[in-house]
Write a protein that holds these residues in place. Structure first.
Motif, short mmCIF file in Angstrom:
data_model
loop_
_atom_site.label_atom_id
_atom_site.label_comp_id
_atom_site.label_asym_id
_atom_site.label_seq_id
_atom_site.Cartn_x
_atom_site.Cartn_y
_atom_site.Cartn_z
N TYR A 14 64.73 -5.00 -12.38
CA TYR A 14 65.84 -4.82 -11.44
C TYR A 14 66.58 -3.53 -11.74
CZ TYR A 14 65.57 -9.41 -9.17
OH TYR A 14 65.17 -10.50 -8.42
N SER A 15 66.49 -3.07 -12.99
CA SER A 15 67.19 -1.84 -13.39
C SER A 15 66.67 -0.61 -12.66
CB SER A 15 67.04 -1.63 -14.91
OG SER A 15 65.68 -1.41 -15.25
N LEU A 16 65.48 -0.71 -12.06
CA LEU A 16 64.91 0.44 -11.35
C LEU A 16 65.59 0.66 -10.00
CD1 LEU A 16 61.10 -0.11 -12.05
CD2 LEU A 16 62.62 1.56 -13.14
N GLY A 17 66.31 -0.35 -9.52
CA GLY A 17 67.03 -0.20 -8.26
C GLY A 17 66.14 -0.13 -7.03
N ILE A 18 64.93 -0.70 -7.13
CA ILE A 18 63.96 -0.65 -6.03
C ILE A 18 64.07 -1.88 -5.14
CG2 ILE A 18 61.48 -0.71 -5.50
CD1 ILE A 18 62.45 2.03 -6.26
N GLY A 19 64.42 -3.01 -5.73
CA GLY A 19 64.46 -4.25 -4.98
C GLY A 19 64.01 -5.39 -5.86
N ASP A 20 63.64 -6.51 -5.25
CA ASP A 20 63.23 -7.68 -6.02
C ASP A 20 61.81 -7.50 -6.54
OD1 ASP A 20 65.63 -8.92 -5.44
OD2 ASP A 20 64.86 -9.85 -3.61
N PRO A 21 61.63 -7.50 -7.87
CA PRO A 21 60.28 -7.37 -8.43
C PRO A 21 59.47 -8.65 -8.19
CG PRO A 21 61.88 -7.70 -10.18
CD PRO A 21 62.66 -7.58 -8.92
N ILE A 22 58.17 -8.47 -7.96
CA ILE A 22 57.26 -9.60 -7.74
C ILE A 22 56.24 -9.61 -8.87
CG2 ILE A 22 55.56 -10.65 -6.18
CD1 ILE A 22 56.92 -9.16 -3.88
N ALA A 23 56.14 -10.76 -9.57
CA ALA A 23 55.17 -10.89 -10.66
C ALA A 23 53.77 -11.06 -10.09
CB ALA A 23 55.52 -12.08 -11.54
#
Length: 435
Positions: free
Chosen positions: A134-143
């Motif tokens: 989340y720290s990348l500020g891209i959006g919701d990460p998907i595993a």
């Protein structure tokens, strides 16, 4: 119809090629556990549910690499210039890295929709690691796990939601045609000759035309749109990165076209690359006209044209339905024949055949050349009908599709062509078991 382009980006060795192969459904990219194996971009078609789109696999980005700045430039240009959606792949087993942060900043500036995939999460114990992203500020990460296929469906669902709305582009009665070929066969000169004006930059330096240029015009009351595509080189022979982008643009131009002019160099002859270029139009199911350009530079006698036509037919057996026209854009030779031929081929791609007449042709074909035993049985065709146009597609209802030998299918295609024409357009024949 292809709608939308997905670019897969990320630093080296995060599993982009594995995910690429999962999405396109076959092993197209080379997969090795060594950073930097994917040195070039690879294009492929993919489909999820009912949506078709193109996928670009890219090389990895490394800060410590000596050519880092150039790699960043390449990746950014792909993402900004070509993709409708970007899939940003990271390695969940290694955590957020400097390279990840750098790529994230580039993608934020692109203003393109981004899906963030945290790869190599193939153990439930690792799933909590995705929250760091989340720290990348891209959006919701998907595993996801590219190697095991875990989470790929979730990623594709997200990608499809972000793709531009699919729509059959309405262009009324406008006939669209594109001009394709390897570099320096005279595509731009041909465009200018057709338009009767200096619309496109003409140069004898390979690769002058970088972009596909749409130009609308009208002739004899019919509206046309010509797309002068950038020259297509065979993969592995494309050296300038900007030219690589042009290949994708050319492929997309073919998708938008009704008819494709496949241009050959009459002076230099046919090379293997010409077959790859023309194959793009054939595979897309478009109407095709083969243009042998620069014919004024060929030393010839009364037999030269017939000999060249024979050579073209031998090299392009899969385009035996395409008319051949010998032109000189420079001398304006036979340029006036191009537009009427485009119109005729366009009409053939939309031709419909009456079911009763089609079945008469099929009956006569079987009477003249009865089916033989194949795959343990003999084909029986009950009836057929045309189900679509662009390209014309025919469904044959049979006792068992497995009994249809490819040579007999070819024979039926030839009989249909003899009866109804269809010059310039591929036709598809599909065998289905009658219920």
């Amino acid at each position: 119809m292809i709608s939308g382009v997905l670019a897969i980006v990320g630093r080296a060795n995060v599993g982009k090629s594995t995910i690429f192969n999962r999405i396109v459904g076959e092993r197209v990219s080379i997969v090795e556990d060594i950073p930097g194996v994917t040195r070039d971009r690879i294009y492929a078609d993919a489909q999820w549910l009912t949506r078709k789109f193109k996928v670009i696999d890219t090389g990895g980005i490394e800060i410590d690499n000596a050519s880092f700045n150039q790699q960043i430039k390449i990746q950014a240009e792909i993402a900004i210039e070509e993709a409708d959606v970007i899939l940003f792949v990271t390695n969940g087993r290694e955590g957020v890295t400097r390279e990840d942060e750098y790529v994230a900043r580039i993608l934020q500036k692109s203003n393109k929709p981004v899906v963030l995939a945290v790869n190599k999460i193939d153990d439930i114990a690792l799933k909590d690691m995705i929250y760091d992203y989340y720290s990348l500020g891209i959006g919701d990460p998907i595993a996801v796990s590219g190697s095991h296929g875990i989470g790929i469906g979730d990623v594709l669902d997200e990608i499809i939601q972000m793709m531009p709305q699919e729509s059959e582009e309405e262009h009324g009665d406008e006939i669209r045609f594109s001009i394709i070929g390897r570099p320096n066969v005279g595509k731009s000169s041909l465009t200018n000759a057709i338009l009767g004006e200096e619309r496109v930059i003409v140069s004898n330096i390979e690769g002058t035309t970088r972009d596909a240029i749409d130009t609308a015009f009208e002739k004899d009351g019919q509206k046309y749109r010509v797309i002068d595509t950038a020259g297509m080189r065979k993969k592995g022979k494309v050296y300038e990165n900007v030219e690589k982008y042009s290949i994708l643009r050319a492929l997309r131009s073919v998708e938008k076209s009704d008819v494709v002019l496949a241009v050959l160099d009459g002076e230099r002859g046919i090379i293997e690359q010409d077959k790859h270029v023309a194959g793009n139009a054939h595979e897309a199911g478009k109407g095709v006209i083969i243009i042998v350009n620069k014919w004024d530079l060929v030393t010839k006698d009364e037999k030269t044209m017939a000999k060249m036509e024979k050579i073209v037919r031998e090299h392009f057996k899969y385009l035996d339905y395409a008319p051949i026209l010998f032109t000189s854009a420079l001398k304006n030779q036979r340029i006036d024949n191009i537009i009427p031929m485009i119109k005729e081929v366009y009409e053939n791609t939309r031709k419909r055949v009456q079911t009763s007449v089609l079945n008469d042709v099929l009956l006569d074909a079987q009477a003249m050349n009865p089916t033989t035993t194949f795959n343990g049985g003999r084909l029986k065709i009950y009836y057929g009908n045309q189900v679509s146009i662009c390209p014309p597609t025919f469904v044959l209802f049979v006792n068992d599709p497995n009994y249809l030998h490819f040579s007999y299918k070819r024979y039926l295609e030839n009989r249909i062509r003899e009866a109804f024409g269809f010059e310039g357009t591929p036709i598809h024949i599909i065998a289905r078991k009658r219920d």
